[in-house]
Motif scaffolding. Sequence first.
Motif, PDB file in Angstrom:
ATOM      1  N   VAL A 106      86.199  37.479  37.109  1.00  0.00           N
ATOM      2  CA  VAL A 106      86.120  38.949  37.667  1.00  0.00           C
ATOM      3  C   VAL A 106      87.186  38.899  38.730  1.00  0.00           C
ATOM      4  N   ASN A 107      87.997  40.392  38.559  1.00  0.00           N
ATOM      5  CA  ASN A 107      88.840  40.740  39.397  1.00  0.00           C
ATOM      6  C   ASN A 107      88.180  41.053  41.037  1.00  0.00           C
ATOM      7  N   GLN A 155      77.552  36.402  33.367  1.00  0.00           N
ATOM      8  CA  GLN A 155      77.575  35.542  34.447  1.00  0.00           C
ATOM      9  C   GLN A 155      79.145  35.290  35.098  1.00  0.00           C
ATOM     10  N   ALA A 156      79.480  35.691  36.284  1.00  0.00           N
ATOM     11  CA  ALA A 156      80.660  35.534  36.722  1.00  0.00           C
ATOM     12  C   ALA A 156      80.920  33.936  37.192  1.00  0.00           C
ATOM     13  N   ILE A 157      81.739  33.322  36.786  1.00  0.00           N
ATOM     14  CA  ILE A 157      81.846  31.882  37.267  1.00  0.00           C
ATOM     15  C   ILE A 157      83.253  31.582  37.973  1.00  0.00           C
ATOM     16  N   ALA A 158      84.013  32.586  38.249  1.00  0.00           N
ATOM     17  CA  ALA A 158      85.240  32.827  38.923  1.00  0.00           C
ATOM     18  C   ALA A 158      85.684  34.147  39.471  1.00  0.00           C
ATOM     19  N   SER A 159      86.541  34.120  40.390  1.00  0.00           N
ATOM     20  CA  SER A 159      87.297  35.672  40.549  1.00  0.00           C
ATOM     21  C   SER A 159      88.615  35.332  41.043  1.00  0.00           C
ATOM     22  N   LEU A 160      89.350  36.241  40.802  1.00  0.00           N
ATOM     23  CA  LEU A 160      90.830  35.963  40.988  1.00  0.00           C
ATOM     24  C   LEU A 160      91.134  37.565  41.578  1.00  0.00           C
ATOM     25  N   ASN A 161      92.089  37.452  42.352  1.00  0.00           N
ATOM     26  CA  ASN A 161      92.752  38.644  43.132  1.00  0.00           C
ATOM     27  C   ASN A 161      94.107  39.306  42.350  1.00  0.00           C
ATOM     28  N   ASP A 162      93.749  40.250  41.569  1.00  0.00           N
ATOM     29  CA  ASP A 162      94.967  40.801  41.016  1.00  0.00           C
ATOM     30  C   ASP A 162      94.945  42.400  41.444  1.00  0.00           C
ATOM     31  N   ASN A 163      95.950  42.857  42.241  1.00  0.00           N
ATOM     32  CA  ASN A 163      95.891  43.975  42.873  1.00  0.00           C
ATOM     33  C   ASN A 163      96.168  45.367  41.888  1.00  0.00           C
ATOM     34  N   SER A 164      96.748  44.822  40.724  1.00  0.00           N
ATOM     35  CA  SER A 164      97.255  45.645  39.540  1.00  0.00           C
ATOM     36  C   SER A 164      96.039  46.339  38.985  1.00  0.00           C
ATOM     37  N   MET A 165      94.689  45.723  39.089  1.00  0.00           N
ATOM     38  CA  MET A 165      93.624  46.146  38.422  1.00  0.00           C
ATOM     39  C   MET A 165      92.580  46.485  39.413  1.00  0.00           C
ATOM     40  N   GLU A 166      91.472  47.323  38.906  1.00  0.00           N
ATOM     41  CA  GLU A 166      90.364  47.652  39.589  1.00  0.00           C
ATOM     42  C   GLU A 166      89.617  46.507  40.079  1.00  0.00           C
ATOM     43  N   ASP A 167      89.002  46.607  41.182  1.00  0.00           N
ATOM     44  CA  ASP A 167      87.895  45.672  41.620  1.00  0.00           C
ATOM     45  C   ASP A 167      86.679  45.438  40.578  1.00  0.00           C
ATOM     46  N   GLY A 168      86.462  44.375  40.115  1.00  0.00           N
ATOM     47  CA  GLY A 168      85.170  44.216  39.394  1.00  0.00           C
ATOM     48  C   GLY A 168      85.235  44.249  37.881  1.00  0.00           C
ATOM     49  N   ILE A 169      86.759  44.249  37.658  1.00  0.00           N
ATOM     50  CA  ILE A 169      87.142  44.090  36.123  1.00  0.00           C
ATOM     51  C   ILE A 169      86.980  42.808  35.595  1.00  0.00           C
ATOM     52  N   VAL A 170      86.389  42.677  34.467  1.00  0.00           N
ATOM     53  CA  VAL A 170      86.660  41.149  33.752  1.00  0.00           C
ATOM     54  C   VAL A 170      88.035  40.900  33.389  1.00  0.00           C
ATOM     55  N   ILE A 171      88.556  39.792  34.001  1.00  0.00           N
ATOM     56  CA  ILE A 171      89.778  39.488  33.427  1.00  0.00           C
ATOM     57  C   ILE A 171      89.878  38.599  32.237  1.00  0.00           C
TER      58      ILE A 171
END
Length: 92
Positions: free
Chosen positions: A87-88, A50-66
């Motif tokens: 999730v990113n 369950q995705a409970i938050a998202s962050l924006n990290d341009n050094s990682m692919e979209d949709g990767i679990v941070i």
Amino acid sequence: MYQTAIKMISDEKALEGLKMVLKGIENSMQQLGVERLHLKGEQYSPETAQAIASLNDNSMEDGIVIEEVTSGYKLNNKIIRYAQVVVNKIEN
């Protein structure tokens, strides 16, 4: 497992005792066939987490679990507890 409790304990002896207890619990769960999901760095899937938050990290692919906020578990290849994850999400 129990990451929040580990972060809150400052006494080294208490922390060592807690880690011993947690290791015993993990071993018992493994003997019963319960497996912990390891999702950090993996592509997010609503079938396991369950995705409970998202962050924006341009050094990682979209949709990767941070980060795994709460661990997920499966038994006999069936999810018995969904992980809660961050999730990113790359924004344009």
